[in-house]
Write a protein that holds these residues in place. Structure first.
Motif, mmCIF file in Angstrom:
data_model
loop_
_atom_site.group_PDB
_atom_site.id
_atom_site.type_symbol
_atom_site.label_atom_id
_atom_site.label_comp_id
_atom_site.label_asym_id
_atom_site.label_seq_id
_atom_site.Cartn_x
_atom_site.Cartn_y
_atom_site.Cartn_z
ATOM 1 N N PHE A 71 58.167 28.878 46.639
ATOM 2 C CA PHE A 71 59.048 28.796 47.806
ATOM 3 C C PHE A 71 58.470 27.913 48.912
ATOM 4 C CE2 PHE A 71 59.974 30.391 52.095
ATOM 5 C CZ PHE A 71 61.334 30.156 52.148
ATOM 6 N N GLU A 72 57.227 28.222 49.338
ATOM 7 C CA GLU A 72 56.732 27.617 50.576
ATOM 8 C C GLU A 72 56.646 26.101 50.484
ATOM 9 O OE1 GLU A 72 53.132 28.027 48.064
ATOM 10 O OE2 GLU A 72 54.861 29.290 48.504
ATOM 11 N N LEU A 73 56.219 25.575 49.330
ATOM 12 C CA LEU A 73 56.056 24.129 49.220
ATOM 13 C C LEU A 73 57.406 23.412 49.315
ATOM 14 C CD1 LEU A 73 53.549 22.330 46.953
ATOM 15 C CD2 LEU A 73 55.905 21.532 46.987
ATOM 16 N N ILE A 74 58.404 23.925 48.597
ATOM 17 C CA ILE A 74 59.729 23.303 48.631
ATOM 18 C C ILE A 74 60.353 23.440 50.016
ATOM 19 C CG2 ILE A 74 62.015 23.267 47.555
ATOM 20 C CD1 ILE A 74 60.778 24.499 45.082
ATOM 21 N N TRP A 75 60.223 24.611 50.602
ATOM 22 C CA TRP A 75 60.861 24.849 51.898
ATOM 23 C C TRP A 75 60.251 23.985 52.991
ATOM 24 C CZ3 TRP A 75 65.146 27.047 53.551
ATOM 25 C CH2 TRP A 75 65.279 27.336 54.897
ATOM 26 N N LEU A 76 58.939 23.846 52.986
ATOM 27 C CA LEU A 76 58.294 23.055 54.025
ATOM 28 C C LEU A 76 58.550 21.568 53.851
ATOM 29 C CD1 LEU A 76 54.875 24.905 54.313
ATOM 30 C CD2 LEU A 76 56.714 24.887 55.995
ATOM 31 N N MET A 77 58.722 21.119 52.611
ATOM 32 C CA MET A 77 58.924 19.690 52.378
ATOM 33 C C MET A 77 60.372 19.259 52.569
ATOM 34 S SD MET A 77 56.424 18.835 49.127
ATOM 35 C CE MET A 77 56.813 17.068 49.259
ATOM 36 N N THR A 78 61.322 20.058 52.068
ATOM 37 C CA THR A 78 62.724 19.614 52.100
ATOM 38 C C THR A 78 63.711 20.680 52.561
ATOM 39 O OG1 THR A 78 63.075 20.254 49.794
ATOM 40 C CG2 THR A 78 62.268 18.022 50.196
ATOM 41 N N LYS A 79 63.287 21.961 52.603
ATOM 42 C CA LYS A 79 64.205 23.065 52.905
ATOM 43 C C LYS A 79 65.396 23.103 51.939
ATOM 44 C CE LYS A 79 63.207 23.765 57.792
ATOM 45 N NZ LYS A 79 61.952 22.972 57.811
ATOM 46 N N GLY A 80 65.167 22.635 50.719
ATOM 47 C CA GLY A 80 66.230 22.642 49.714
ATOM 48 C C GLY A 80 67.095 21.404 49.734
ATOM 49 N N GLY A 81 66.946 20.556 50.714
ATOM 50 C CA GLY A 81 67.766 19.350 50.815
ATOM 51 C C GLY A 81 67.086 18.169 50.163
ATOM 52 N N PRO A 82 67.635 16.998 50.374
ATOM 53 C CA PRO A 82 68.902 16.750 51.092
ATOM 54 C C PRO A 82 70.115 17.036 50.208
ATOM 55 C CG PRO A 82 67.941 14.696 50.336
ATOM 56 C CD PRO A 82 66.969 15.766 49.961
ATOM 57 N N VAL A 83 71.120 17.586 50.812
ATOM 58 C CA VAL A 83 72.396 17.924 50.150
ATOM 59 C C VAL A 83 72.135 18.798 48.927
ATOM 60 C CG1 VAL A 83 74.646 16.989 49.527
ATOM 61 C CG2 VAL A 83 73.042 15.560 50.778
ATOM 62 N N GLY A 84 71.201 19.739 49.051
ATOM 63 C CA GLY A 84 70.916 20.659 47.966
ATOM 64 C C GLY A 84 70.208 20.052 46.781
ATOM 65 N N ALA A 85 69.589 18.883 46.924
ATOM 66 C CA ALA A 85 68.959 18.203 45.791
ATOM 67 C C ALA A 85 67.708 18.907 45.302
ATOM 68 C CB ALA A 85 68.612 16.765 46.178
ATOM 69 N N THR A 86 67.081 19.724 46.150
ATOM 70 C CA THR A 86 65.875 20.451 45.749
ATOM 71 C C THR A 86 66.046 21.961 45.926
ATOM 72 O OG1 THR A 86 64.938 20.199 47.973
ATOM 73 C CG2 THR A 86 64.392 18.496 46.337
ATOM 74 N N GLU A 87 67.263 22.424 45.908
ATOM 75 C CA GLU A 87 67.524 23.846 46.131
ATOM 76 C C GLU A 87 67.364 24.627 44.835
ATOM 77 O OE1 GLU A 87 70.588 25.950 48.981
ATOM 78 O OE2 GLU A 87 71.572 25.388 47.109
ATOM 79 N N THR A 88 66.315 25.427 44.739
ATOM 80 C CA THR A 88 66.084 26.291 43.588
ATOM 81 C C THR A 88 66.585 27.699 43.903
ATOM 82 O OG1 THR A 88 63.858 26.809 44.375
ATOM 83 C CG2 THR A 88 64.092 24.929 42.872
ATOM 84 N N LEU A 89 66.388 28.606 42.969
ATOM 85 C CA LEU A 89 66.898 29.970 43.148
ATOM 86 C C LEU A 89 66.293 30.647 44.378
ATOM 87 C CD1 LEU A 89 67.078 31.455 39.525
ATOM 88 C CD2 LEU A 89 68.977 31.048 41.104
ATOM 89 N N VAL A 90 64.983 30.499 44.561
ATOM 90 C CA VAL A 90 64.360 31.190 45.696
ATOM 91 C C VAL A 90 64.808 30.578 47.022
ATOM 92 C CG1 VAL A 90 62.346 32.038 44.455
ATOM 93 C CG2 VAL A 90 62.329 29.727 45.364
ATOM 94 N N ILE A 91 65.041 29.277 47.046
ATOM 95 C CA ILE A 91 65.550 28.652 48.270
ATOM 96 C C ILE A 91 66.967 29.136 48.551
ATOM 97 C CG2 ILE A 91 66.079 26.474 49.401
ATOM 98 C CD1 ILE A 91 63.118 26.925 48.996
ATOM 99 N N ASP A 92 67.799 29.216 47.528
ATOM 100 C CA ASP A 92 69.166 29.709 47.687
ATOM 101 C C ASP A 92 69.154 31.166 48.136
ATOM 102 O OD1 ASP A 92 71.904 29.731 47.687
ATOM 103 O OD2 ASP A 92 72.108 29.977 45.516
ATOM 104 N N LEU A 93 68.245 31.953 47.570
ATOM 105 C CA LEU A 93 68.128 33.364 47.969
ATOM 106 C C LEU A 93 67.788 33.466 49.455
ATOM 107 C CD1 LEU A 93 66.261 36.108 45.952
ATOM 108 C CD2 LEU A 93 65.890 35.892 48.395
ATOM 109 N N TYR A 94 66.822 32.688 49.900
ATOM 110 C CA TYR A 94 66.430 32.721 51.310
ATOM 111 C C TYR A 94 67.587 32.302 52.209
ATOM 112 C CZ TYR A 94 63.733 31.742 55.530
ATOM 113 O OH TYR A 94 63.251 31.729 56.830
ATOM 114 N N SER A 95 68.306 31.268 51.800
ATOM 115 C CA SER A 95 69.428 30.793 52.615
ATOM 116 C C SER A 95 70.520 31.841 52.718
ATOM 117 C CB SER A 95 69.989 29.495 52.018
ATOM 118 O OG SER A 95 69.013 28.471 51.987
#
Length: 317
Positions: free
Chosen positions: A251-275
């Protein structure tokens, strides 16, 4: 005359039929006593939260009022599986996990084979290779973000120098390049662990078997496949399982780098769960997404065990 008679010390006699009190450490309950603290920890911090998550996934619960829940059955699951964005999230998750497993285990094996050879400075190289793994995930994400910066990032300057520069240098803001950048950073952090574990496995390979294969005329690749791979294969399988579970949870690495963006391009399950939980305030939907992740993890673990048992039976034959 005995020593006791010479010293005058009183003799102690055991009464007929008297039994020695059994030691607590020799009781049949001793293993359970040692396992009790771990069992309590798992029950309190794993089983109970999992049961609460299962219950939440079948309710409509908001973060603003979590004490009031409305039972809705499978409504949360129907909604997320009927959402095309969730299908994309699943696809991105699978791509991220597979790339992390292949990249981390593959690069770790290559580095381990290199470090297993004798060369000057090998000890220093083995120590330095652990630095990315020892660094906190937050520090790795911040360093990677700085290196990928569009204005002063060293990665963009290098790509421009070799004629492969990204337009505007916005790697993390590009739907095309954001996921590869996050994957490269994740693999860079994970491969030291796999390389160290595989290096220890390579140390257990009998050198006389490699020498015998070489005497028989086998090439380097044939010797690796017939001897080395057979010894390290269980370790590779275990590492692949660990990398899969860790990649699903990252979670932390993806969230700090892109927050799941841009336009959901890096949104994984844990990022979607957090959102869903903290942006949309929908705890029920977030719990349903979490249950999907749990099911995927159970499928992966069960599949790995079945493959391992099949391999063991094949080796016995």
């Amino acid at each position: 005359m005995t020593v006791l008679e010479q010293t005058g010390a009183p003799k102690t006699t055991r009464r007929p039929g008297a039994r020695r009190r059994p030691s607590p450490l020799g009781s049949k309950w001793t293993p359970y006593l040692f396992l009790a603290p771990a069992a309590v920890f798992i029950l309190v911090f794993q089983a109970v939260p999992l049961a609460q998550e299962v219950y939440l996934s079948f309710t409509r619960t908001t973060l603003l009022n979590p004490t009031r829940s409305e039972w809705v059955g499978l409504e949360n699951f129907n909604r997320i599986f009927g959402d095309p964005d969730f299908h994309r999230t699943l696809l991105i998750t699978f791509v991220y996990v597979i790339a992390c497993v292949v990249g981390a285990v593959g690069s770790g094996l290559a580095v381990a084979l290199l470090l297993n050879r004798g060369f000057r400075g090998r000890g220093v190289a083995r120590a330095l290779i652990t630095v990315p793994w020892a660094a906190p995930g937050i520090a790795v994400a911040l360093i990677a973000t700085w290196m990928l910066n569009a204005q002063y990032g060293i990665v963009n300057r290098f790509l421009d120098a070799v004629g492969l520069g990204v337009p505007g240098g916005a790697i993390l803001d590009s739907p095309r390049y954001a996921l590869p950048a996050v994957l490269a950073t994740t693999i860079w952090q994970l491969f030291p662990f796999t390389s160290v574990v595989l290096l220890s496995a390579l140390q257990a390979v009998p050198q006389e078997l490699n020498e015998a294969a070489t005497v028989d005329g086998a090439g380097r690749w044939d010797a690796f496949r017939a001897v080395t791979w057979q010894v390290i294969k269980p370790t590779v399988g275990l590492l692949a399982l660990l990398m899969t579970i860790w990649s699903l949870r990252r979670f932390e690495l993806i969230w700090l780098m892109t927050k799941g963006g841009p336009v959901g391009a890096t949104e994984t399950l844990v990022i979607d769960l957090y959102s869903q939980a903290f942006d949309s305030k929908e705890l029920g939907s977030a719990a349903a997404i979490g249950m999907v992740g749990v099911v995927i993890s159970l499928i992966v673990i069960t599949g790995s065990r079945l493959v391992a048992r099949a391999a063991e039976k094949e080796d016995v034959r």
